[in-house]
Design an enzyme around this catalytic site. Structure first.
Site, PDB file in Angstrom:
ATOM      1  N   HIS A 166      24.347  16.097  50.841  1.00 22.40           N
ATOM      2  CA  HIS A 166      25.859  15.748  50.828  1.00 22.40           C
ATOM      3  C   HIS A 166      26.356  16.161  49.673  1.00 22.40           C
ATOM      4  O   HIS A 166      25.636  17.041  48.809  1.00 22.40           O
ATOM      5  CB  HIS A 166      26.357  14.334  50.151  1.00 22.40           C
ATOM      6  N   ASN A 201      29.429   5.370  53.353  1.00 19.43           N
ATOM      7  CA  ASN A 201      28.529   5.812  52.770  1.00 19.43           C
ATOM      8  C   ASN A 201      29.238   5.360  51.195  1.00 19.43           C
ATOM      9  O   ASN A 201      29.968   5.347  50.529  1.00 19.43           O
ATOM     10  CB  ASN A 201      28.903   7.241  52.243  1.00 19.43           C
ATOM     11  N   TRP A 202      28.229   4.218  50.515  1.00 21.19           N
ATOM     12  CA  TRP A 202      28.451   3.388  49.699  1.00 21.19           C
ATOM     13  C   TRP A 202      27.780   4.110  48.128  1.00 21.19           C
ATOM     14  O   TRP A 202      28.753   3.656  47.361  1.00 21.19           O
ATOM     15  CB  TRP A 202      27.109   2.191  49.589  1.00 21.19           C
ATOM     16  N   LYS A 203      27.573   5.057  48.115  1.00 20.86           N
ATOM     17  CA  LYS A 203      27.018   5.799  47.079  1.00 20.86           C
ATOM     18  C   LYS A 203      26.691   5.323  46.305  1.00 20.86           C
ATOM     19  O   LYS A 203      25.846   4.436  46.210  1.00 20.86           O
ATOM     20  CB  LYS A 203      28.374   7.076  46.947  1.00 20.86           C
ATOM     21  N   GLY A 208      34.011   7.204  52.273  1.00 23.35           N
ATOM     22  CA  GLY A 208      33.006   7.196  51.463  1.00 23.35           C
ATOM     23  C   GLY A 208      33.753   5.384  50.415  1.00 23.35           C
ATOM     24  O   GLY A 208      33.829   4.305  50.940  1.00 23.35           O
ATOM     25  N   GLY A 209      35.026   6.265  50.104  1.00 24.26           N
ATOM     26  CA  GLY A 209      36.096   5.214  49.154  1.00 24.26           C
ATOM     27  C   GLY A 209      35.999   3.595  50.249  1.00 24.26           C
ATOM     28  O   GLY A 209      35.787   2.271  49.778  1.00 24.26           O
ATOM     29  N   GLY A 234      36.424  12.146  48.100  1.00 28.49           N
ATOM     30  CA  GLY A 234      37.544  11.080  46.949  1.00 28.49           C
ATOM     31  C   GLY A 234      38.358  11.399  45.680  1.00 28.49           C
ATOM     32  O   GLY A 234      38.630  11.362  45.025  1.00 28.49           O
ATOM     33  N   GLU A 277      27.751  15.868  47.192  1.00 30.65           N
ATOM     34  CA  GLU A 277      27.547  15.690  45.617  1.00 30.65           C
ATOM     35  C   GLU A 277      26.541  15.857  45.505  1.00 30.65           C
ATOM     36  O   GLU A 277      26.105  16.529  44.063  1.00 30.65           O
ATOM     37  CB  GLU A 277      27.703  14.145  45.425  1.00 30.65           C
ATOM     38  N   SER A 281      38.318  10.956  52.046  1.00 32.87           N
ATOM     39  CA  SER A 281      39.209  10.667  52.241  1.00 32.87           C
ATOM     40  C   SER A 281      40.182   9.900  53.846  1.00 32.87           C
ATOM     41  O   SER A 281      41.055  10.114  53.851  1.00 32.87           O
ATOM     42  CB  SER A 281      40.329  11.314  51.181  1.00 32.87           C
ATOM     43  N   GLU A 330      32.593  17.999  55.918  1.00 35.07           N
ATOM     44  CA  GLU A 330      33.472  17.369  54.476  1.00 35.07           C
ATOM     45  C   GLU A 330      33.724  18.352  54.230  1.00 35.07           C
ATOM     46  O   GLU A 330      32.647  18.632  52.674  1.00 35.07           O
ATOM     47  CB  GLU A 330      32.243  16.410  53.505  1.00 35.07           C
TER      48      GLU A 330
HETATM   49  P1  PGA Z   1      35.646  10.005  50.636  1.00 36.25           P
HETATM   50  O1  PGA Z   1      33.668   9.948  50.722  1.00 36.25           O
HETATM   51  O2  PGA Z   1      35.599   8.786  51.803  1.00 36.25           O
HETATM   52  O3  PGA Z   1      35.579   8.672  49.395  1.00 36.25           O
HETATM   53  O4  PGA Z   1      36.267  10.766  50.432  1.00 36.25           O
HETATM   54  C1  PGA Z   1      33.250  10.648  52.024  1.00 36.25           C
HETATM   55  C2  PGA Z   1      31.930  11.283  51.148  1.00 36.25           C
HETATM   56  O5  PGA Z   1      31.542  11.283  50.430  1.00 36.25           O
HETATM   57  O6  PGA Z   1      30.844  10.939  52.635  1.00 36.25           O
END
Ligand code: PGA
Length: 252
Positions: free
Chosen positions: A96, A10-12, A235-236, A174, A98, A214, A168
């Site tokens: 998600h 997920n490149w957000k 994500g990251g 994050g 977020e 993470s 998640e």
């Molecule tokens: P993260 O994000 O790996 O940066 O914790 C995961 C996600 O939000 O899908």
């Protein structure tokens, strides 16, 4: 039949068209020979065409990060699932944290989006997860059960295996704090048991449950070795080609 591992990045809100093309160019040779793991990346909407073009014939699928509930209309700023499909996406992330917590999306809206994804021919990746407050209050199973109930409302049993669930925990996204493999496995086992109690047996056997929060190259193998963890939503670490490819390899 064992569940095929599925790793999604997920490149957000990172990587505009030029940077996304660069990252896809780096990823392609690292992932083109991957036959044991399903792989997808979710760039921002504006970068989808570049990434689809670059990853053509690589076996790596492209996902949207969200979609609108409707197929079209007067919805300023929104993107329909049908548009994502036409642009070459196979998957779409829905619910998600977020969007749940940052934008106030609730289970009713998220369920409409899951239905809209199927209508458009996209496979949803439905995210669920508790906050730190929920966990400290001992409410993990209540919260996850409620999100499953709401998010999956009205789906037929045979729609479940094509859908992916992504567990998640909000406190691990994050933050660099990962759920321990045992903590994650506990919740994944709860989710599978929840499915088993409500649908024909094949649903719990076949539906994939990713872990997200993470996930990094140095913790992926241990998380992915848990019996009910079938992949990861990253994500990251998905923003670096070598790190993402390492996580894909850890899923084999
Ligand atoms: P993260 O994000 O790996 O940066 O914790 C995961 C996600 O939000 O899908």
């Amino acid at each position: 039949m064992p569940r095929r591992p599925f790793i999604a990045g997920n490149w957000k809100m990172h990587k505009g068209p030029v940077e996304a093309d660069r990252l896809a160019t780096e990823l392609k040779p690292l992932l083109v020979d991957e036959t044991a793991v399903d792989v997808a990346v979710a760039p921002p909407f504006v970068s989808i065409p570049a990434v689809v073009a670059r990853l053509k014939h690589s076996g790596v699928h492209v996902a949207g990060q969200d979609l609108h509930t409707e197929a079209g209309g007067a919805h300023t700023g929104s993107i329909a699932g049908e548009m994502l499909r036409a642009a070459g996406c196979a998957y779409v992330i829905v619910g998600h944290s977020e969007r749940r917590h940052g934008l106030g999306e609730d289970d009713i809206l998220i369920n409409k989006k899951v239905q809209a994804a199927f209508r458009a021919g996209l496979l949803p990746i439905l995210c669920i997860g508790e906050t730190l407050e929920d966990r400290q209050a001992g409410r993990v199973e209540d919260v996850i059960g409620g999100q499953l109930e709401g998010g999956l409302e009205g789906l037929f049993a045979d729609q479940l295996p094509p859908l992916t669930l992504a567990y998640e925990p909000v406190w691990a996204i994050g933050t660099g704090v990962t759920a321990s493999p045992a903590q994650a496995q506990d919740v994944h086992a709860f989710i599978r048991g929840w499915l088993r109690a409500r649908y024909p047996a094949y649903v719990a056997e076949q539906t994939r449950i990713q872990y997200g929060g993470s996930v990094k190259p140095n913790n992926a193998a241990e998380l992915l070795s848990q019996p009910d963890i079938d992949g990861a939503l990253v994500g990251g670490a998905a923003l670096r080609a070598d790190a993402f490819a390492d996580i894909v390899r850890a899923a084999r």
